[in-house]
Design an enzyme around this catalytic site. Structure first.
Site, PDB file in Angstrom:
ATOM      1  N   CYS A 222     -10.312  -0.858  -3.958  1.00 42.99           N
ATOM      2  CA  CYS A 222      -9.716   0.409  -4.324  1.00 42.99           C
ATOM      3  C   CYS A 222     -10.594   1.133  -5.456  1.00 42.99           C
ATOM      4  O   CYS A 222      -9.968   1.974  -6.230  1.00 42.99           O
ATOM      5  CB  CYS A 222      -8.093   0.331  -4.757  1.00 42.99           C
ATOM      6  SG  CYS A 222      -7.990  -1.070  -6.033  1.00 42.99           S
TER       7      CYS A 222
ATOM      8  N   GLN B 243       0.696  -1.325  -0.090  1.00 37.22           N
ATOM      9  CA  GLN B 243       0.075  -0.047   0.042  1.00 37.22           C
ATOM     10  C   GLN B 243       0.741   1.184  -0.080  1.00 37.22           C
ATOM     11  O   GLN B 243       1.958   1.038   0.562  1.00 37.22           O
ATOM     12  CB  GLN B 243      -0.923  -0.017   1.390  1.00 37.22           C
ATOM     13  CG  GLN B 243      -1.842  -1.155   1.479  1.00 37.22           C
ATOM     14  CD  GLN B 243      -3.109  -1.251   0.388  1.00 37.22           C
ATOM     15  OE1 GLN B 243      -3.137  -0.328  -0.350  1.00 37.22           O
ATOM     16  NE2 GLN B 243      -3.333  -2.411   0.254  1.00 37.22           N
TER      17      GLN B 243
ATOM     18  N   GLU C 251      -2.524 -15.615  -3.668  1.00 30.98           N
ATOM     19  CA  GLU C 251      -1.610 -14.695  -4.409  1.00 30.98           C
ATOM     20  C   GLU C 251      -1.084 -15.155  -5.763  1.00 30.98           C
ATOM     21  O   GLU C 251      -0.474 -16.167  -5.792  1.00 30.98           O
ATOM     22  CB  GLU C 251      -0.780 -13.929  -3.509  1.00 30.98           C
ATOM     23  CG  GLU C 251       0.341 -13.144  -4.308  1.00 30.98           C
ATOM     24  CD  GLU C 251      -0.426 -11.891  -4.934  1.00 30.98           C
ATOM     25  OE1 GLU C 251      -1.111 -11.161  -4.297  1.00 30.98           O
ATOM     26  OE2 GLU C 251       0.013 -11.741  -6.107  1.00 30.98           O
TER      27      GLU C 251
ATOM     28  N   ASP D  30      -8.975  -8.688  -1.094  1.00 31.99           N
ATOM     29  CA  ASP D  30      -8.561  -7.145  -1.515  1.00 31.99           C
ATOM     30  C   ASP D  30      -8.059  -7.222  -2.860  1.00 31.99           C
ATOM     31  O   ASP D  30      -6.745  -7.228  -3.308  1.00 31.99           O
ATOM     32  CB  ASP D  30      -7.007  -6.980  -0.527  1.00 31.99           C
ATOM     33  CG  ASP D  30      -6.540  -5.542  -0.681  1.00 31.99           C
ATOM     34  OD1 ASP D  30      -7.101  -4.676  -1.435  1.00 31.99           O
ATOM     35  OD2 ASP D  30      -5.458  -5.402  -0.210  1.00 31.99           O
TER      36      ASP D  30
HETATM   37  C1  LIG Z   1      -4.632  -4.575  -4.090  1.00 30.21           C
HETATM   38  S1  LIG Z   1      -3.230  -5.843  -4.017  1.00 30.21           S
HETATM   39  C2  LIG Z   1      -3.438  -6.350  -2.303  1.00 30.21           C
HETATM   40  C3  LIG Z   1      -2.449  -7.039  -1.468  1.00 30.21           C
HETATM   41  C4  LIG Z   1      -2.374  -7.357  -0.321  1.00 30.21           C
HETATM   42  N1  LIG Z   1      -3.724  -7.608   0.212  1.00 30.21           N
HETATM   43  C5  LIG Z   1      -1.843  -6.018   0.440  1.00 30.21           C
HETATM   44  O1  LIG Z   1      -2.656  -5.270   1.173  1.00 30.21           O
HETATM   45  O2  LIG Z   1      -0.833  -5.842   0.579  1.00 30.21           O
HETATM   46  C6  LIG Z   1      -3.953  -7.083  -5.053  1.00 30.21           C
HETATM   47  C7  LIG Z   1      -3.176  -8.152  -5.120  1.00 30.21           C
HETATM   48  O3  LIG Z   1      -3.606  -9.277  -5.974  1.00 30.21           O
HETATM   49  C8  LIG Z   1      -3.051  -9.789  -6.817  1.00 30.21           C
HETATM   50  N2  LIG Z   1      -3.771 -10.514  -7.765  1.00 30.21           N
HETATM   51  C9  LIG Z   1      -4.232  -9.702  -8.861  1.00 30.21           C
HETATM   52  N3  LIG Z   1      -5.148 -10.604  -9.432  1.00 30.21           N
HETATM   53  C10 LIG Z   1      -4.980 -11.696  -9.143  1.00 30.21           C
HETATM   54  C11 LIG Z   1      -5.707 -12.888  -9.196  1.00 30.21           C
HETATM   55  N4  LIG Z   1      -6.395 -13.103 -10.334  1.00 30.21           N
HETATM   56  N5  LIG Z   1      -5.352 -13.993  -8.379  1.00 30.21           N
HETATM   57  C12 LIG Z   1      -4.634 -13.773  -7.415  1.00 30.21           C
HETATM   58  N6  LIG Z   1      -3.841 -12.787  -6.997  1.00 30.21           N
HETATM   59  C13 LIG Z   1      -3.966 -11.650  -7.746  1.00 30.21           C
HETATM   60  C14 LIG Z   1      -1.815  -8.961  -6.926  1.00 30.21           C
HETATM   61  O4  LIG Z   1      -0.608  -9.315  -7.312  1.00 30.21           O
HETATM   62  C15 LIG Z   1      -1.728  -7.876  -5.949  1.00 30.21           C
HETATM   63  O5  LIG Z   1      -0.732  -8.645  -5.127  1.00 30.21           O
END
Ligand SMILES: C[S@@+](CC[C@H](N)C(=O)[O-])C[C@H]1O[C@@H](n2cnc3c(N)ncnc32)[C@H](O)[C@@H]1O
Length: 434
Positions: A390, A264, A312, A363
């Site tokens: 977000c 973040q 993830e 998230d």
């Molecule tokens: C908004 S970030 C949230 C990360 C974590 N919750 C944090 O607060 O640090 C979204 C995360 O989802 C992962 N991501 C995106 N699409 C995805 C998918 N289809 N399946 C699994 N992970 C995914 C991204 O790599 C990223 O690390």
């Protein structure tokens, strides 16, 4: 077309002032509800007209004087002309309006949690770089709705280390032939984690030397691909110099991050949010942590005596998450899966007791969870779903698809990005029959 004098009666979710006249709806960047303004025509589509603010004739008490010299050009801080109280109100109302538009529900949204810092809050920065034909180097952000670069020396929402970085990069690139196109950097105290996009994906030892001369520790990566916040694109990124990961202390946890990991941007608000999420999850539960990044929330849940199963997609982040769990002594309580949430989730098996104790935290990135994952969640049927978002529009669509079996327990915006129209929020959904 002649400029128009308009009464601003509303604000769009993008942060523009809205006026109506003769069946036309006007969107005026930089105008505030309650103001009379002079506006210049930019473009029209059907009955929608986009305008530029020329003059505020009668200002609103909600107006603030934007302290940034680039405010009028740069596309970043769209609501810096609103005072802090109004920014918080704007985010709450925009969230409410988006949910209403998509689900037709009138949800009571709690007051926005404000950021402890309203400027200098970002520890990370994403910069575009342009080398002019005369050899001069411009570094900055794109203008609103264009790919024209606004060259900057400062950005008031980024912390001072990022500003030192802009100066050092400008000085370095002025004399180097390295063709940098964009930069993604984040600071942890005096330690820098940085990914540069160059035309051939290569980098120079001299750039590392210039950076390590200015900062305590530097992890330098390079890539030929566009440096976007959707880090999934970084398949070609490679570590170039310094340690692969920087070690940081995050809320009592020892954490290692590389530029490929999602973290973040406003750490102070992230800490408030993570604590709130952990308290909503409670203790002695089985927690599914979806889109888990490097696993900070997983650590927090495990620390509260929960069993955690995380998913993830970025392998690098999953590796970090595994290391973190071990280094923080919580490896027996967390299982990490690497892959697409929508594909992995249906393959996981839970006993009846585990299902009864299940809480899902998700998230997702801006595009939201999507139909397939929401379907998988409904099949799993957890008592509680905690959704950090977000993007109000994708949140609203995902929530709409859950509403046959779930109800909204609470919804609240968190001002992760003051001065901008980005809205971070936390929603708790519970089963209708529980
Ligand atoms: C908004 S970030 C949230 C990360 C974590 N919750 C944090 O607060 O640090 C979204 C995360 O989802 C992962 N991501 C995106 N699409 C995805 C998918 N289809 N399946 C699994 N992970 C995914 C991204 O790599 C990223 O690390």
């Amino acid at each position: 077309m002649e400029n128009k004098i308009l009464d601003v009666i509303d604000m769009s979710v993008e942060g523009e002032g809205i006026a109506r006249e003769n069946n036309l709806v006007y969107f005026i960047d930089g105008a505030v509800e309650g103001e009379k303004v002079e506006a210049e025509f930019i473009k029209q589509k059907d009955n929608l007209v986009w305008c530029k603010l020329v003059k505020v004739i009668e200002p609103s008490y909600r107006r603030a004087d934007p302290p940034c010299p680039y405010f009028e050009k740069c596309g970043g801080c769209k609501i810096m002309h609103l005072n802090n109280e109004t920014q918080a109100l704007f985010k709450m109302l925009s969230l409410k309006r988006t949910i209403k538009k998509v689900t037709n529900l009138d949800v009571d949204i709690l007051d926005t949690i404000q950021s402890p810092l309203d400027t200098r809050y970002r520890n990370s920065i994403q910069l575009k770089v342009d080398r002019n034909p005369d050899g001069n180097v411009d570094i900055g952000f794109y203008e609103s709705r264009s790919h024209n670069l606004v060259s900057i020396n400062d950005c008031l929402v980024c912390n001072e280390k990022n500003i030192d970085l802009i100066r050092i990069l400008k000085e370095y690139l002025q004399t180097s032939r390295l063709n940098v196109q964009s930069v993604f950097a984040s600071f942890w105290d005096d330690n820098l984690s940085i990914l540069v996009q160059t035309d051939d994906g290569e980098c120079e030892q001299e750039l590392y030397d210039a950076l390590i001369g200015a900062f305590n520790d530097v992890s330098l990566w390079c890539s030929k691909q566009y440096v976007a916040s959707t880090l999934l694109n970084y398949k070609e990124a490679r570590h170039f110099a310094g340690p692969e990961r920087i070690t940081i202390n995050f809320d009592g946890f020892k954490i290692e991050v590389s530029p490929l990991d999602f973290i973040q941007a406003n750490i102070e608000v992230a800490k408030i949010l993570y604590n709130e999420i952990a308290s909503k999850v409670g203790t002695n539960k089985v927690v599914l942590d979806l889109f888990s990044g490097i696993g900070i929330t997983s650590l927090k849940f495990a620390q509260n005596n929960n069993y955690v199963c995380s998913i993830e997609q970025i392998r690098n982040s999953v590796e970090s998450a595994k290391k973190l769990a071990i280094e923080n002594g919580l490896q027996d309580k967390i299982i990490q899966h690497c892959g697409d949430c929508a594909e992995i989730l249906p393959t996981l098996e839970f006993s009846e007791t585990e299902k009864q104790n299940l809480v899902v935290f998700l998230d997702p990135p801006r595009k939201g969870a999507g139909k397939a994952l929401i379907e998988a969640l409904k099949n799993l049927n957890p008592n509680t779903i905690i959704y950090m978002s977000c993007n109000p529009t994708s949140l609203a669509k995902d929530v709409r698809d859950l509403l046959d079996t779930y109800k909204i327990e609470s919804m609240q915006a968190y001002d992760m990005f003051p001065q901008t129209n980005n809205i971070e929020s936390l929603t708790v959904l519970t089963k209708k029959d529980s």
